[in-house]
Each structure stands twice: as C-alpha cells, then as structure tokens.
Design an enzyme around this catalytic site. Sequence first.
Site, PDB file in Angstrom:
ATOM      1  N   HIS A  38       0.831  -1.207   0.000  1.00  0.00           N
ATOM      2  CA  HIS A  38       0.000   0.000   0.000  1.00  0.00           C
ATOM      3  C   HIS A  38       0.865   1.256   0.000  1.00  0.00           C
ATOM      4  O   HIS A  38       0.584   2.226  -0.694  1.00  0.00           O
ATOM      5  CB  HIS A  38      -0.918   0.009   1.228  1.00  0.00           C
ATOM      6  CG  HIS A  38      -2.225  -0.690   1.001  1.00  0.00           C
ATOM      7  ND1 HIS A  38      -2.344  -2.052   1.033  1.00  0.00           N
ATOM      8  CD2 HIS A  38      -3.458  -0.204   0.716  1.00  0.00           C
ATOM      9  CE1 HIS A  38      -3.616  -2.379   0.797  1.00  0.00           C
ATOM     10  NE2 HIS A  38      -4.299  -1.281   0.601  1.00  0.00           N
ATOM     11  N   LYS A 103     -10.164  -7.461   8.182  1.00  0.00           N
ATOM     12  CA  LYS A 103     -10.861  -7.673   9.457  1.00  0.00           C
ATOM     13  C   LYS A 103     -10.519  -6.507  10.360  1.00  0.00           C
ATOM     14  O   LYS A 103      -9.429  -5.939  10.283  1.00  0.00           O
ATOM     15  CB  LYS A 103     -10.462  -9.004  10.101  1.00  0.00           C
ATOM     16  CG  LYS A 103      -8.958  -9.206  10.235  1.00  0.00           C
ATOM     17  CD  LYS A 103      -8.502  -9.541  11.615  1.00  0.00           C
ATOM     18  CE  LYS A 103      -7.001  -9.798  11.653  1.00  0.00           C
ATOM     19  NZ  LYS A 103      -6.414  -9.549  12.958  1.00  0.00           N
TER      20      LYS A 103
END
Lengths: 193, 279
Positions: A38, A103
Amino acid sequence: MPNIQIQTPFTPEDARRLRSGDSCLISGVIYTARDAAHKRLCELLEKGEPLPIDLKDSIIYFVGPTPAKPGQAIGSAGPTTSYRMDAYSPLLIAQGLTGMIGKGKRNEEVVSAMREHGAVYFGAIGGCGALLSKCIKKAEVVAYEDLGAEAIRRLEVEDFPAIVVIDSAGGNLYQTGRAAYLAETRESGMNAI
Amino acid sequence: MREISAQQITEAVKRLCIHTNCHLSGDIKSRIAQCREQETWPQAKEILERIIENYQIADEQDQPVCQDTGAACVFLKIGQEVHVTGDITDAVNEGVRQGYSEGYLRKSVVRDPLRRVNTGDNTPAFIYYDLVPGDQIEITLAPKGFGSENMSQIKMLRPSDGLQGVKDFVLQAVEDAGPNPCPPIVVGVGIGGTFDKAAYLSKRALLRSVEERNADPFYAELEEELLSAINALGIGPQGFGGRTTALAVNIETLPTHIAGLPVAVNINCHVTRHKTEVL
C-alpha cells in the site's frame, strides 16, 4: 442466511447494492496487498506514476499468505487487520478500488471515501487461513516480489466467503451486530452475570 | 555437568515451529468447541463452526492454522547443571530459520523497526532465558501473531486504583481492541513487578492452558470474574456480536514497589499457539 454471489469486476453500482451484514461469495480476480505494498502504491500515486495493477472496479484482499507447499495454489491466507491500511485506502478508492477484504475497524476517512465513490469493506474470518485458502484457485505475484509475503498477488478465487462489514452508506456490522445481540440478551435476561 | 549440544536445541526449536503453527493445543480446541455449544447468537455460532473447521483442516493437512505464523517467542529454562556445547542463541535462531523454511511458514520479521526490510527467515527469535536448578533445558515456543499483539496495552496504575483499577483497565483494553485481534481472544494479564516485568508476565500468562486457573484462589476468582465481564461486552466472534469474546483470562503476578501497580494486557487471538519440549 442466503449468500449473495459476487463476480469481479466489482462496479460501484454493485457495491452500492450491498448492505452491512450481507453474506457474500466472491468469485473472479482479486489482488492482495498489505502495509508495504500500500505504501508503495500511494508513493507512485503521489508522484503521478502508473500503478502496477488496474484498480478500477477491483477488490483488494489485505493478506500476506504463507508460502505454498508443492501442489498448492497458495499457503494459508486469512485476512490481516485493516486499520493499518486506513492511511492509504482513501487514495486507492479514489482510483477506482471498490472492495476491500480484511478484518477489524476502519476510520472515518475510509468510510467517507467509500460513500463518495461507492465501495464496500468486507470481513473475512480472521485466523481461518487454512480454510480460506481452499477458495483460492490460483495465485501469481504481479508486483513487488522483493516484499515476499507482502508482494502484490493476483488471485483467482471461487466462492470466497466474506461478510459486508461496512457498506457504501456507512452501515457498520460491528456496531449493529453487537447492539442487536445485546438488545436480545437483555430482553431474555441472559446477560445477568 | 550434563552436555546438551547446540544441534539438539536447533532440532527441537525447528520441530516446535512447525508443530505449533499447524496444530492447536487440545485445551484451546476443547474451549472453542465448548463455546460453540454455549453460544446463543446464530452468526456467532456459525463463525465458531468455521473456526473449528479451519483448525481441523490445518490438523489434517499439516497446514498453518493462520497465515500470521508469528514472531517466534522462545522461553528457555536452562538447568544450572547443563553445559551447552555451542552458542545457545545461535542454536535457537537456526532452529527458527530451518523450521520456518522447511515448514512453509511465513517470514514476518523486519531487521529494523523503521527501515523495515524483511530478514527473510523469521529470525531473530525473541528469547527469554531463565536459569533453573537441574540438568535439563525446557524450551517453549509461542509464535505470536501481531494482529493481537498490536492490541496489547500497559499502564502504570496507582496503588490507590486497586483491584477496581485493574479490572477497568483490562476491560477497557478488550473494548478498545474490539474486532481487531480476531476474537474470541485469550487475555494474558501481568500485574506487579516493574514496567518491563509486567509486560513479560502478561506474555507468559498466555503460555498457561486456558483450562488451568491461577493457583492462588484470589486470582483464580479474578480470572473468572474478568472472563464473565468480557463475555458480557457483546463483541463476539470476529466482533459481529455474540457471547464468545474471550476464551480465557490468565493472570500472572509478581511483587512490586510500594509506589506502583503496573498492569499489562497481552491479547492473543483464538489461534493461541505454544508447545514445550524438554531436553
């Protein structure tokens, strides 16, 4: 609960139809990326350079799998905690990313980008890497091989189970699921400990 | 003096790395199964069923239960009458290197916390050395995932904060963690000692079976009380709501300074892994 079948590419219109709490089965192509990948993607965007993957109508799975044993498509591959990607996700959503699988909690900036552009945050069951790996039929590294487990992989998935945690209207299963459980137990008096 | 070779230590650590990552211990499995029976919320029950299915696949196929095969935390109890031929730290690291490579486990360690280049072999291990009487070496390996490690907290309470202060801090840590550490969790609590010892105690608490309570009835009762309070929070498996937020609360304590009440909470996920070998 009936499952909703999702086939990639996953458009903003597809994303806007889903509601938090929906159980989905995702099939098609998704990409893996976590912290290090990222960071690199966002550095490229800041410099105005092209990305190694096309984010339009795509889904990113926050995962760093274990190495595949001979004969396996991939090793264990469950979700990692998503808030570490909060600093980067809004930029990628603005580039056309429509789905994220992870999550844990997301921040307001991510939810706001999801509302604006039409995107969904899915939860996969954390700590179930062996089970989830069975839905991944093919995996190949497409960028940042030097990052090892953190490289970007193109995954072909079949009926990958994911629950909509935060929808494009901001509905959040972490809040509503817990509240519904607590309301139910209070009614039935089971919470009296 | 009894001699134990570095090679024996390496072999044991390697075996432990591969085994702990692919096979959960019986206490965790039976507690999860028990929680599934007691769970009243349908979605929570379903998630616990998937969690059971996952560890069964891992058992049958010798596959890692979770892709985060952790930082290799190693607890050594070294008998004073043992002479290790070779470097004991190197021996442990070599065991981690071989275990993580041959076991197809993920390499999750960066050499430097800010410059962040992966070491490529999951070393170094994070090793605790204890000298104990005897002529054996006890090696406990506990791979620790960081989704839960990141949700851990420490606080230097005032003695006047007392028991209530400890309860509030533990509950707040679990509340703050919410869905992030993959509930149902195991909560390790360290009370007393110094700043660093409290953190160590909270990690060591996670090595105890979830079925075994503190030997001191006062703390055994506190463990049960905290577990009930945590499971009344409603966070539930994966944070989607339900009763089963924690599988156990394990507390370890040490004497402390007259001015202090250190408390540390080390959170572990439902994939709580540890195994011991004695050489």
